[in-house]
Design an enzyme around this catalytic site. Structure first.
Site, mmCIF file in Angstrom:
data_model
loop_
_atom_site.group_PDB
_atom_site.id
_atom_site.type_symbol
_atom_site.label_atom_id
_atom_site.label_comp_id
_atom_site.label_asym_id
_atom_site.label_seq_id
_atom_site.Cartn_x
_atom_site.Cartn_y
_atom_site.Cartn_z
ATOM 1 N N THR A 49 49.794 71.913 8.183
ATOM 2 C CA THR A 49 49.385 72.561 9.430
ATOM 3 C C THR A 49 48.112 73.356 9.155
ATOM 4 O OG1 THR A 49 50.526 74.701 9.131
ATOM 5 C CG2 THR A 49 51.856 72.843 9.912
ATOM 6 N N CYS A 50 47.635 74.075 10.161
ATOM 7 C CA CYS A 50 46.398 74.830 9.963
ATOM 8 C C CYS A 50 46.578 75.989 8.992
ATOM 9 C CB CYS A 50 45.862 75.347 11.302
ATOM 10 S SG CYS A 50 46.967 76.488 12.153
ATOM 11 N N ASN A 51 47.812 76.418 8.769
ATOM 12 C CA ASN A 51 48.031 77.569 7.897
ATOM 13 C C ASN A 51 48.805 77.261 6.624
ATOM 14 O OD1 ASN A 51 46.724 79.719 9.298
ATOM 15 N ND2 ASN A 51 48.323 79.613 10.849
ATOM 16 N N ARG A 52 49.187 75.995 6.424
ATOM 17 C CA ARG A 52 49.946 75.667 5.221
ATOM 18 C C ARG A 52 49.913 74.171 4.957
ATOM 19 N NH1 ARG A 52 54.407 78.251 5.104
ATOM 20 N NH2 ARG A 52 53.977 79.470 6.961
ATOM 21 N N GLU A 110 55.812 82.617 16.397
ATOM 22 C CA GLU A 110 55.114 81.528 17.096
ATOM 23 C C GLU A 110 55.990 80.285 17.101
ATOM 24 O OE1 GLU A 110 53.610 78.615 15.894
ATOM 25 O OE2 GLU A 110 53.940 78.823 13.738
ATOM 26 N N GLN A 112 55.147 76.897 17.518
ATOM 27 C CA GLN A 112 54.658 75.560 17.198
ATOM 28 C C GLN A 112 55.198 75.024 15.875
ATOM 29 O OE1 GLN A 112 50.374 75.339 17.106
ATOM 30 N NE2 GLN A 112 50.360 73.139 17.498
ATOM 31 N N GLN A 116 56.369 71.186 14.259
ATOM 32 C CA GLN A 116 55.606 70.625 13.144
ATOM 33 C C GLN A 116 56.533 70.248 11.983
ATOM 34 O OE1 GLN A 116 52.950 73.975 12.778
ATOM 35 N NE2 GLN A 116 51.281 72.922 13.836
ATOM 36 N N ALA A 186 40.170 68.614 22.728
ATOM 37 C CA ALA A 186 40.923 68.453 23.971
ATOM 38 C C ALA A 186 42.416 68.264 23.702
ATOM 39 C CB ALA A 186 40.380 67.258 24.760
ATOM 40 N N MET A 189 46.096 72.554 21.341
ATOM 41 C CA MET A 189 45.537 73.870 21.048
ATOM 42 C C MET A 189 44.389 74.197 21.993
ATOM 43 S SD MET A 189 46.201 76.266 18.696
ATOM 44 C CE MET A 189 46.641 75.513 17.150
#
Length: 417
Positions: A49-52, A110, A112, A116, A186, A189
């Protein structure tokens, strides 16, 4: 068999390191399909993901094959291994439960991350890289994540990355009313970002995407304007905020075009918020006069007015997690014995059926009822003979005697003379 997670996240590595380990869905699938090339590596799930980015694996003896798998897949060598964390056994279980319950997220509560985790597990299962251990682990983790969200208020008034990005822009500009914004991307997010911008009074929103039809679709939902990807920075001459969220493997806003843009703007202030990993905006863009550039790590500094309440709820969430970890550990104690016990039962049953068949050839005049009695009697003999060995084997789970009993059972029942 050993259970381990190896990974990097927003707590252990800055974004310039994390983006090196950001893995696309296609690359994850390729990696899972090649897992058989790594000796001793039995099961694998990859969560990116964007953080892990995390690798959940089971292996026979050494984690060297797991690390080789990671480095081969990412193309990164061990020079940055210092950013890794590694949890084994119970600690691995607890870590995944915290992740699925959003207790380990950049923004507490959060929503999301649970989807994921589901998606990562589904992809691994579809590529046949999960079996008893990881199937059991991820199913219980997903169930625990759902339970935390329903039994606590940790998700109440929680913010998303997109909300935090908009709040960051509002803090920088004091107000977003009457402002203009350009969105690169698009996807989900980007859509959430547009919703939050509109709620804050943004006057005009432009949307740029490689596939113009997706930009048009999103723009039509919110009375925005879709722009051609190649002409996006021309539009940016007139905007106050740019938010990027494309997931592209390369920079979409580069330094030289950004310099020309700022010249055209007469260096009027421009706030750029890059919430993508890998980053969409070349870091040097932040050095250009008039540009203020934020990346996803800056969102951690956003003050959430409801954080204290959700931290209280996290205590209840941790209690739920602890209970479920304990239950799964108890279950895992016996998983390692299941193949041995199944083999022993199967061997005993085969012997029983063979001897019944031999006896039947000498007792051809048995009635159906007499055959049934003999069948039941032999089943009970086998069951009673195996009962105490099975009980002792189960009782040894997780104790120093575990290896003794497993070795003894294998030697007594399976090793030929």
């Amino acid at each position: 068999m050993h259970l381990t997670v190896i990974g990097v996240n927003h707590k252990t590595a800055p974004i310039d390191i994390r983006e090196k380990f950001s893995i696309s869905k296609n690359l994850i699938q390729q990696g899972l399909q090649n897992i058989d090339n790594y000796s001793g590596l039995n099961e694998a799930v990859i969560l990116s993901t964007c953080n892990r980015t995390e690798f959940y694996v089971t292996f026979d003896s050494s984690d060297d094959s797991a690390k080789k798998f990671i480095f081969d897949l990412t193309g990164i060598n061990c020079d940055i291994e210092e950013y890794f964390y590694e949890f084994k056994g119970v600690d691995c279980i607890r870590h995944l439960f915290k992740v699925a319950s959003s207790l380990d997220s950049l923004i507490l509560g959060e929503g999301q991350i649970l989807s994921q985790v589901k998606a990562a597990y589904t992809m691994a299962k579809e590529n046949f890289t999960t079996s008893t251990i990881l199937n059991t682990l991820f199913n219980r983790a997903i169930a625990t994540g759902k339970l935390v969200r329903t039994e606590t208020k940790i998700a109440c008034n929680s913010v998303s990355v997109s909300y935090a990005a908009v709040k960051l822009a509002k803090n920088a500009l004091t107000t977003l009313k009457g402002k203009k914004a350009l969105i690169f991307g698009a996807g989900n997010m980007a859509q959430l970002t547009v919703q939050h911008l509109i709620s804050q009074g943004v006057e005009k929103i432009y949307i740029a995407n490689h596939h113009i039809e997706r930009a048009i679709e999103l723009a039509n939902k919110f009375d925005g304007e879709a722009v051609e990807w190649s002409k996006a920075l021309e539009i940016a001459v007139d905007v106050d905020v740019i938010v990027t969220s494309t997931g592209a493997p390369h920079y979409v806003v580069k330094t030289e075009p950004a310099k020309k843009l700022m010249q055209q703007r007469n260096y009027r202030k421009l706030f750029i918020i890059d919430i993508a990993v890998p980053r969409d905006v070349e870091p040097e863009v932040g050095d250009i006069e008039g540009v203020t550039l934020y990346n996803v790590d800056a969102l951690e500094e956003i003050v959430d007015e409801n954080i204290s309440r959700r931290q209280e709820e996290s205590k209840l969430a941790k209690k739920i997690i602890d209970e479920n970890v304990e239950a799964l550990v108890e279950r895992f104690k016996y998983l390692s014995f299941q193949p041995l016990m199944a083999s022993l039962s199967e061997r005993a049953e085969n012997i029983r059926l063979h001897e019944i068949h031999r006896a039947a050839s000498k007792l051809q005049n048995l009635t159906i009822e007499e055959q049934r009695v003999i069948d039941n009697m032999t089943k009970m003999i086998v069951r009673k003979l195996l009962r105490i060995p099975m009980m002792n084997l189960n009782a040894s789970a997780g104790t120093p005697e575990e290896k003794f009993y497993t070795d003894a059972m294998k030697s007594l029942f399976f090793r030929s003379c």
